[in-house]
Write a protein that holds these residues in place. Sequence first.
Motif, short mmCIF file in Angstrom:
data_model
loop_
_atom_site.label_atom_id
_atom_site.label_comp_id
_atom_site.label_asym_id
_atom_site.label_seq_id
_atom_site.Cartn_x
_atom_site.Cartn_y
_atom_site.Cartn_z
N ARG A 102 0.83 -1.21 0.00
CA ARG A 102 0.00 0.00 0.00
C ARG A 102 0.86 1.25 0.00
O ARG A 102 0.56 2.23 -0.70
N CYS A 103 1.93 1.25 0.77
CA CYS A 103 2.80 2.42 0.84
C CYS A 103 3.44 2.71 -0.51
O CYS A 103 3.53 3.87 -0.93
N ARG A 104 3.88 1.67 -1.19
CA ARG A 104 4.55 1.88 -2.49
C ARG A 104 3.57 2.32 -3.57
O ARG A 104 3.99 2.80 -4.62
N ASN A 105 2.29 2.14 -3.33
CA ASN A 105 1.27 2.57 -4.31
C ASN A 105 0.74 3.97 -4.04
O ASN A 105 -0.13 4.45 -4.78
N LEU A 106 1.24 4.62 -3.00
CA LEU A 106 0.80 5.99 -2.71
C LEU A 106 1.25 6.92 -3.83
O LEU A 106 2.44 7.04 -4.12
N GLN A 107 0.29 7.58 -4.45
CA GLN A 107 0.59 8.40 -5.63
C GLN A 107 1.26 9.73 -5.30
O GLN A 107 1.87 10.36 -6.17
N PHE A 108 1.15 10.17 -4.04
CA PHE A 108 1.74 11.45 -3.66
C PHE A 108 3.17 11.31 -3.13
O PHE A 108 3.77 12.30 -2.73
N SER A 109 3.69 10.10 -3.14
CA SER A 109 5.09 9.91 -2.78
C SER A 109 5.97 10.21 -3.99
O SER A 109 5.66 9.79 -5.11
N TYR A 110 7.07 10.92 -3.77
CA TYR A 110 7.98 11.24 -4.87
C TYR A 110 9.12 10.22 -4.99
O TYR A 110 9.98 10.33 -5.87
#
Length: 218
Positions: free
Chosen positions: A119-127
Amino acid sequence: MTTTVYQFIQKQHAEFTAFHQALTNESDRGCALFAAAFLDKALSDLLYLSLVADKRIEKDLFEGTAPLSSFSARIKLAFYLGKISKECRADLDTIRRIRNEFAHHAELISFDDQSIAGRCRNLQFSYHERTQQPRSHFTAAVSRILAMLQATGLSSVAPLVKPDDRPTETEKAEARAQAELAIQDLAKSFSSKTEAIPNASVKGASCGKPQDASYPED
């Protein structure tokens, strides 16, 4: 820019800096719970600034079991008010679910657990690149969304309370007169239609069989 607004921005910047530092120092569970709570509060502030100002707003909407008392409800309303994008809504829901994973499991879990890491790696707002640590994705997305929510709150303009639109006594009297005229017109129309019915057709009606009709014997 007024001094008041400037001081408010300074306060938000200080809170953001402290927030980011706290995320770094917390355990995985503390990081997830603290980040979600801070975003929840930021959403509450954003909605508060986007709705009609009224002294009862907190009790009516935000406290206890009120409609906007939950993180989920605040995410939904922010989206439907056009305050956040569909993509931001998706990330906020993912962060909320990660929060729930940590909050509802007594055993020791971390951002490296498979379900949470994905789930963390799929966060779209992470750069970050996908190869980065899951917690890095989480904190990057949370920080970016928080900054965006605070900026949106600063530009939000709350609607004014709608002015008193109750009818005046004159308007009420006019409405009663119009209703009375409508009833009178309806009564006249009904009366004229009744008078137009021929008397012969009424007298000719009977409950028996017409005399000129032929029926087979039983």
